[in-house]
Structure formats: structure tokens, C-alpha cells
Design a protein around this motif. Structure first.
Motif, PDB file in Angstrom:
ATOM      1  N   LYS A  79      23.616   5.059  -7.877  1.00 15.13           N
ATOM      2  CA  LYS A  79      22.577   4.496  -8.487  1.00 15.13           C
ATOM      3  C   LYS A  79      21.707   3.777  -7.710  1.00 15.13           C
ATOM      4  CE  LYS A  79      22.993   2.220 -12.335  1.00 15.13           C
ATOM      5  NZ  LYS A  79      22.963   1.356 -13.396  1.00 15.13           N
ATOM      6  N   VAL A  80      20.371   4.082  -7.602  1.00 16.24           N
ATOM      7  CA  VAL A  80      19.615   3.698  -6.335  1.00 16.24           C
ATOM      8  C   VAL A  80      18.443   2.726  -7.023  1.00 16.24           C
ATOM      9  CG1 VAL A  80      17.998   4.461  -4.572  1.00 16.24           C
ATOM     10  CG2 VAL A  80      20.106   5.958  -5.432  1.00 16.24           C
ATOM     11  N   GLY A  81      18.226   1.394  -6.300  1.00 11.18           N
ATOM     12  CA  GLY A  81      17.178   0.523  -6.593  1.00 11.18           C
ATOM     13  C   GLY A  81      16.063   0.775  -5.546  1.00 11.18           C
ATOM     14  N   PHE A  82      14.785   0.110  -5.830  1.00 13.38           N
ATOM     15  CA  PHE A  82      13.961  -0.200  -5.141  1.00 13.38           C
ATOM     16  C   PHE A  82      13.423  -1.345  -4.964  1.00 13.38           C
ATOM     17  CE2 PHE A  82       9.286   0.133  -4.113  1.00 13.38           C
ATOM     18  CZ  PHE A  82       9.377   0.748  -2.721  1.00 13.38           C
ATOM     19  N   PHE A  83      12.932  -1.910  -3.820  1.00  9.92           N
ATOM     20  CA  PHE A  83      12.385  -3.468  -3.609  1.00  9.92           C
ATOM     21  C   PHE A  83      11.411  -3.175  -2.477  1.00  9.92           C
ATOM     22  CE2 PHE A  83      12.773  -7.513  -2.084  1.00  9.92           C
ATOM     23  CZ  PHE A  83      12.371  -8.143  -3.528  1.00  9.92           C
ATOM     24  N   LYS A  84      10.374  -3.749  -2.919  1.00  8.94           N
ATOM     25  CA  LYS A  84       9.203  -4.074  -1.984  1.00  8.94           C
ATOM     26  C   LYS A  84       8.831  -5.635  -1.824  1.00  8.94           C
ATOM     27  CE  LYS A  84       5.012  -2.426  -0.154  1.00  8.94           C
ATOM     28  NZ  LYS A  84       3.934  -1.341  -0.122  1.00  8.94           N
ATOM     29  N   ASP A 102       1.902  -2.971  -6.718  1.00  8.03           N
ATOM     30  CA  ASP A 102       1.627  -1.999  -5.616  1.00  8.03           C
ATOM     31  C   ASP A 102       1.835  -0.635  -6.015  1.00  8.03           C
ATOM     32  OD1 ASP A 102       2.064  -2.429  -2.407  1.00  8.03           O
ATOM     33  OD2 ASP A 102       3.067  -0.556  -3.239  1.00  8.03           O
ATOM     34  N   GLY A 103       1.081   0.289  -5.364  1.00  8.68           N
ATOM     35  CA  GLY A 103       1.217   1.825  -5.800  1.00  8.68           C
ATOM     36  C   GLY A 103       2.622   2.211  -5.287  1.00  8.68           C
ATOM     37  N   ASP A 104       3.254   1.906  -4.410  1.00  8.49           N
ATOM     38  CA  ASP A 104       4.586   2.433  -3.981  1.00  8.49           C
ATOM     39  C   ASP A 104       5.603   1.928  -4.997  1.00  8.49           C
ATOM     40  OD1 ASP A 104       3.884   3.650  -1.512  1.00  8.49           O
ATOM     41  OD2 ASP A 104       3.894   1.608  -0.484  1.00  8.49           O
ATOM     42  N   VAL A 105       5.607   0.813  -5.604  1.00  8.08           N
ATOM     43  CA  VAL A 105       6.466   0.330  -6.726  1.00  8.08           C
ATOM     44  C   VAL A 105       6.293   1.160  -7.857  1.00  8.08           C
ATOM     45  CG1 VAL A 105       7.002  -1.463  -8.227  1.00  8.08           C
ATOM     46  CG2 VAL A 105       6.486  -1.867  -5.816  1.00  8.08           C
ATOM     47  N   LEU A 106       5.019   1.398  -8.387  1.00  9.32           N
ATOM     48  CA  LEU A 106       4.675   2.282  -9.271  1.00  9.32           C
ATOM     49  C   LEU A 106       5.375   3.623  -9.198  1.00  9.32           C
ATOM     50  CD1 LEU A 106       1.197   1.296 -10.281  1.00  9.32           C
ATOM     51  CD2 LEU A 106       3.337   0.443 -11.220  1.00  9.32           C
ATOM     52  N   LEU A 107       5.349   4.352  -8.065  1.00  8.51           N
ATOM     53  CA  LEU A 107       6.002   5.623  -7.891  1.00  8.51           C
ATOM     54  C   LEU A 107       7.224   5.739  -7.773  1.00  8.51           C
ATOM     55  CD1 LEU A 107       5.698   8.603  -6.931  1.00  8.51           C
ATOM     56  CD2 LEU A 107       5.655   7.781  -4.483  1.00  8.51           C
ATOM     57  N   LEU A 108       7.926   4.847  -7.136  1.00  9.49           N
ATOM     58  CA  LEU A 108       9.419   4.750  -7.067  1.00  9.49           C
ATOM     59  C   LEU A 108      10.163   4.353  -8.400  1.00  9.49           C
ATOM     60  CD1 LEU A 108      11.002   5.447  -4.461  1.00  9.49           C
ATOM     61  CD2 LEU A 108       8.412   5.241  -3.775  1.00  9.49           C
ATOM     62  N   LYS A 109       9.550   3.434  -9.051  1.00 12.23           N
ATOM     63  CA  LYS A 109       9.962   3.115 -10.442  1.00 12.23           C
ATOM     64  C   LYS A 109      10.004   4.082 -11.101  1.00 12.23           C
ATOM     65  CE  LYS A 109       8.600  -0.281 -14.284  1.00 12.23           C
ATOM     66  NZ  LYS A 109       9.791  -0.799 -14.463  1.00 12.23           N
ATOM     67  N   GLU A 110       8.894   5.265 -11.203  1.00 14.70           N
ATOM     68  CA  GLU A 110       9.070   6.207 -11.928  1.00 14.70           C
ATOM     69  C   GLU A 110       9.908   7.251 -11.467  1.00 14.70           C
ATOM     70  OE1 GLU A 110       6.223   9.920 -12.975  1.00 14.70           O
ATOM     71  OE2 GLU A 110       5.180   8.028 -12.529  1.00 14.70           O
ATOM     72  N   VAL A 111      10.172   7.565 -10.043  1.00 13.94           N
ATOM     73  CA  VAL A 111      11.089   8.350  -9.568  1.00 13.94           C
ATOM     74  C   VAL A 111      12.504   8.180  -9.917  1.00 13.94           C
ATOM     75  CG1 VAL A 111      11.983   9.113  -7.246  1.00 13.94           C
ATOM     76  CG2 VAL A 111       9.492   9.237  -7.671  1.00 13.94           C
ATOM     77  N   LEU A 155      10.392  -5.797  -8.750  1.00 13.81           N
ATOM     78  CA  LEU A 155      10.513  -5.007  -7.630  1.00 13.81           C
ATOM     79  C   LEU A 155       9.498  -5.282  -6.454  1.00 13.81           C
ATOM     80  CD1 LEU A 155      10.635  -1.685  -9.808  1.00 13.81           C
ATOM     81  CD2 LEU A 155      12.429  -3.004  -8.872  1.00 13.81           C
ATOM     82  N   CYS A 156       8.447  -5.986  -6.989  1.00 11.19           N
ATOM     83  CA  CYS A 156       7.460  -6.708  -5.863  1.00 11.19           C
ATOM     84  C   CYS A 156       7.198  -7.952  -6.136  1.00 11.19           C
ATOM     85  CB  CYS A 156       6.713  -5.619  -5.508  1.00 11.19           C
ATOM     86  SG  CYS A 156       5.176  -6.188  -4.400  1.00 11.19           S
ATOM     87  N   PRO A 157       7.715  -8.749  -5.928  1.00  8.62           N
ATOM     88  CA  PRO A 157       7.520 -10.226  -6.261  1.00  8.62           C
ATOM     89  C   PRO A 157       6.542 -11.219  -5.978  1.00  8.62           C
ATOM     90  CG  PRO A 157       9.620 -10.141  -4.974  1.00  8.62           C
ATOM     91  CD  PRO A 157       8.965  -8.788  -5.234  1.00  8.62           C
ATOM     92  N   VAL A 158       5.735 -10.624  -4.674  1.00 11.71           N
ATOM     93  CA  VAL A 158       4.702 -11.164  -3.967  1.00 11.71           C
ATOM     94  C   VAL A 158       3.567 -10.086  -3.982  1.00 11.71           C
ATOM     95  CG1 VAL A 158       4.165 -12.639  -2.142  1.00 11.71           C
ATOM     96  CG2 VAL A 158       6.272 -12.729  -2.992  1.00 11.71           C
ATOM     97  N   MET A 159       2.425 -10.562  -4.371  1.00  4.27           N
ATOM     98  CA  MET A 159       1.341  -9.654  -4.202  1.00  4.27           C
ATOM     99  C   MET A 159       0.507 -10.826  -3.436  1.00  4.27           C
ATOM    100  SD  MET A 159       1.539  -6.517  -5.094  1.00  4.27           S
ATOM    101  CE  MET A 159       0.039  -5.923  -4.950  1.00  4.27           C
TER     102      MET A 159
END
Length: 184
Positions: A32-37, A55-64, A74-78
């Protein structure tokens, strides 16, 4: 749970594709893999406010990874590149608290979590609480460095220096854009 920080020394080395490939490999092993930026950077002429941007990386890895967590988790600070230098003092502490809480949420129930750093590991300055070098230590992560080949001596010196600076946390490096005549 294993935390893997995907860092870079800059110059577009392919962090996103490294994160994607590693996510797929770990998923194939049944993990079970998570992603965080920790933070994403708003484009210079962003139409979105930091509250609604993602963030675009967040959208991609969220889908993957088919993650259910919200983009804010997944990306708390913009922020903009200009505001990164302002992340000190009480503002920096508030942002770090937000990052800590979101990281706990994003990693809950995961076997491994991939943490994507900024465009370069020293981005924001060595003393910034949001620099990758500070976050690697704060999140107690091993580092997978995606680096763009420069010259033999410079590339290897850079890797060794960075590993020393990060107290031996660099566990692997991927060198991209190696000229064919330098592959050996």
C-alpha cells in the motif's frame, strides 16, 4: 512504514517519472503506497489561489495510486517561489505543523510513502524550515536522488557531498540524461 524522499539537485532530472515508476513497482509488490508533497509551487501567473490550487505531481500520483486523500492532505502548502523565503519564524512553524499533520494523515495505513521534494534539494535555502534538506530529516526519510548527469567528477562529487550533508540518508541515485558516450 518506509518513507522515501525523492529529491533532486535541480535542472529537471525526472523526479516525477521516478516517483511514478517507483509507485508502480511498489504497487506490483502488493504494498500500500502513499504519496506526499510537503509543498507545491504556484505557477508565476497562477489564476488559482493557494487555497484551491493543486500541484500537478499530486494530481498525477493521486490518480496512479488511486489515493482517496484530498489534494490538501497530499500537498498541504501551496505557495509562490517569492513567498518561500517568508516561511520562517511563527509562519514557518505554522506551515510545519500543517505539513506534520498532513503527513500523518497521508501515511496512515500505508506500507510506504513517497515524498516528492522541490525542484532542488537546497531550494528555499539551507536555513529555511521548508527546504528539502530540513524536511528529509524532519520526516525521517531515506533519500532517492534523481540527478541529471553533469560530468563524471562533478556528478559523483555532488552525490557524495549531498549524502554527507544529509547524514548518510541518500540510499540510491538515478542519473538521467547520461550521454551515450558516458554510459560505461
Amino acid at each position: 512504514m518506509h518513507s522515501i524522499f525523492i529529491g533532486s539537485t535541480g535542472n529537471r532530472p525526472g523526479q516525477t517519472i521516478v516517483a511514478w515508476a517507483l509507485a508502480e513497482k511498489l504497487k506490483a509488490k502488493g504494498l500500500k503506497v502513499g504519496f506526499f508533497k510537503p509543498y507545491g509551487l504556484l505557477p508565476p501567473a497562477a489564476d488559482s489561489s493557494p487555497e484551491t490550487a493543486c500541484d500537478g505531481d499530486v494530481l498525477l500520483l493521486k490518480e496512479v495510486l488511486r489515493l482517496e486523500e484530498e489534494g490538501r492532505t497530499l500537498c498541504p502548502v501551496m505557495m509562490s517561489e517569492n513567498s518561500l523565503g517568508e516561511a520562517s519564524g511563527s509562519r514557518g512553524e505554522d506551515l510545519l505543523k500543517r505539513i506534520d499533520a498532513a503527513f500523518r494523515e497521508a501515511s496512515r495505513g500505508k506500507d510506504a510513502i513517497l515524498i516528492m521534494g522541490a525542484k532542488e534539494i537546497f531550494f528555499g535555502g539551507e536555513l529555511s524550515p521548508l527546504s528539502d534538506s530540513a524536511l528529509v530529516k524532519r520526516l525521517d526519510a531515506a533519500v532517492l536522488l534523481a540527478d541529471r548527469y553533469q560530468r563524471d567528477n562533478l556528478t559523483f562529487y555532488s552525490l557524495l557531498s549531498l549524502n554527507s550533508f544529509l547524514e548518510g540518508r541518500v540510499k540510491a541515485a538515478i542519473l538521467n540524461h547520461v550521454p551515450p558516450d558516458r554510459l560505461d
